[in-house]
Design an enzyme around this catalytic site. Structure first.
Site, PDB file in Angstrom:
ATOM      1  N   GLU A  28      -9.524  -1.475   5.755  1.00 41.49           N
ATOM      2  CA  GLU A  28     -10.014  -1.108   7.082  1.00 41.49           C
ATOM      3  C   GLU A  28     -11.334  -1.818   7.380  1.00 41.49           C
ATOM      4  OE1 GLU A  28      -8.193   0.625   9.007  1.00 41.49           O
ATOM      5  OE2 GLU A  28      -7.386   2.435   8.074  1.00 41.49           O
ATOM      6  N   HIS A  55      -6.867  -4.234  10.543  1.00 41.40           N
ATOM      7  CA  HIS A  55      -6.663  -3.984   9.108  1.00 41.40           C
ATOM      8  C   HIS A  55      -5.426  -4.729   8.590  1.00 41.40           C
ATOM      9  CE1 HIS A  55      -4.155  -0.026   9.734  1.00 41.40           C
ATOM     10  NE2 HIS A  55      -3.395  -1.067   9.782  1.00 41.40           N
ATOM     11  N   ASP A  66       0.828  -1.216   0.000  1.00 43.72           N
ATOM     12  CA  ASP A  66       0.000   0.000   0.000  1.00 43.72           C
ATOM     13  C   ASP A  66       0.858   1.260   0.000  1.00 43.72           C
ATOM     14  OD1 ASP A  66       1.006  -0.283   2.564  1.00 43.72           O
ATOM     15  OD2 ASP A  66      -0.934  -0.528   3.538  1.00 43.72           O
TER      16      ASP A  66
HETATM   17  P1  PGA Z   1       2.625  -1.335  12.846  1.00 41.55           P
HETATM   18  O1  PGA Z   1       1.499  -1.227  11.743  1.00 41.55           O
HETATM   19  O2  PGA Z   1       3.518  -2.454  12.451  1.00 41.55           O
HETATM   20  O3  PGA Z   1       3.316  -0.005  12.826  1.00 41.55           O
HETATM   21  O4  PGA Z   1       1.919  -1.617  14.143  1.00 41.55           O
HETATM   22  C1  PGA Z   1       0.933  -2.399  11.244  1.00 41.55           C
HETATM   23  C2  PGA Z   1      -0.239  -2.053  10.373  1.00 41.55           C
HETATM   24  O5  PGA Z   1      -0.908  -1.026  10.634  1.00 41.55           O
HETATM   25  O6  PGA Z   1      -0.517  -2.814   9.449  1.00 41.55           O
END
Ligand code: PGA
Length: 242
Positions: free
Chosen positions: A143, A138, A67
């Protein structure tokens, strides 16, 4: 779904790096799906070490990132383009032509997403998709919602994700509210998937993932429909699992 229980973040990173390295050794021209976020940083560090020591060769490897914010310029230090180069690609012997990241500056985001989906197909599909997970479940920027979109698409970030990501920006107003993301269907097309989960703030999302129930309110639960998923989680993330 397979579960690898790890003591801590370091063990999660090592397990993920070992699976990725094994994939590259087995198929040198592997197509990898890669995530951003804090969680994969330890894995990237270990893969960089393995590359520098000569254990793995990234020159034939092809990558697709999950993404990117939209709109955002590649040279913005909060773009995922910037993140991936700074934390991984600049330190390994990957062929830059083999790196694919959704263009956060695309004039026509719908076309960009369609082209991206076609490029993944043309590369033969993703051999190993590496994922993180949001506190809200997510994956990529898919989401929680009443419905999920299968293919790569432009999406609106939820308030909780904007808030979680604002820690990286100087103010919450600077966090882009849109993103381009591979869809849940694009992710499920990968031949093999690993999902890295560390820390107690992910415990609830992980509990739902491991419950075996599928709900669009926690997009990660869609992974229960795939036949080769390995969850790599540490003790803190597993605290709600008996
Ligand atoms: P993070 O994010 O590894 O910074 O917790 C993971 C995500 O939001 O997919």
């Amino acid at each position: 779904m397979k579960l690898i229980k790890c003591k801590d973040y370091n063990e999660v990173s090592a397990a993920a790096a070992n699976i990725t390295a094994a994939q590259i050794k087995e198929k040198p021209g592997s197509v990898l799906g890669l995530p951003t976020g804090s969680t994969p940083l330890g894995m990237y560090k270990k893969l960089i070490e393995m590359n520098k020591s000569g254990e793995i060769d990234f020159s034939p490897v092809i990558t697709f990132n999950l993404d990117e914010y939209y709109p955002i310029s590649a040279d913005n230090d909060q773009s995922y383009y910037y993140f991936m180069h700074k934390n991984f690609f600049d330190h390994i012997n990957i062929n830059t032509q083999n790196i694919h990241i959704l263009n956060g500056e695309a004039d026509d985001p719908e076309r960009e997403c369609g082209d991206y989906e076609a490029m993944i197909e043309n590369a033969g599909g993703i051999d190993l998709q590496v994922l993180g997970i949001g506190q809200n479940g997510h994956i990529g920027f898919n989401e929680p919602d009443d419905f999920l979109i299968s293919a790569t698409h432009k999406t609106h970030l939820t308030e909780s994700t904007v808030k979680a990501n604002s820690r990286f920006f100087s103010s919450i107003d600077e966090v882009p509210i849109y993103a381009l993301t591979m869809g849940v269907g694009s992710i499920l097309k990968a031949k093999k998937i690993i999902i890295l989960i560390s820390g107690k703030e992910k415990a609830e999302a992980l509990k739902q993932l491991l419950s075996g129930k599928i709900t669009t309110k926690n997009p990660s639960t869609m992974l229960n429909m795939h036949r080769d998923v390995t969850v790599i989680a540490d003790e803190e993330a597993l605290e709600l699992i008996k």
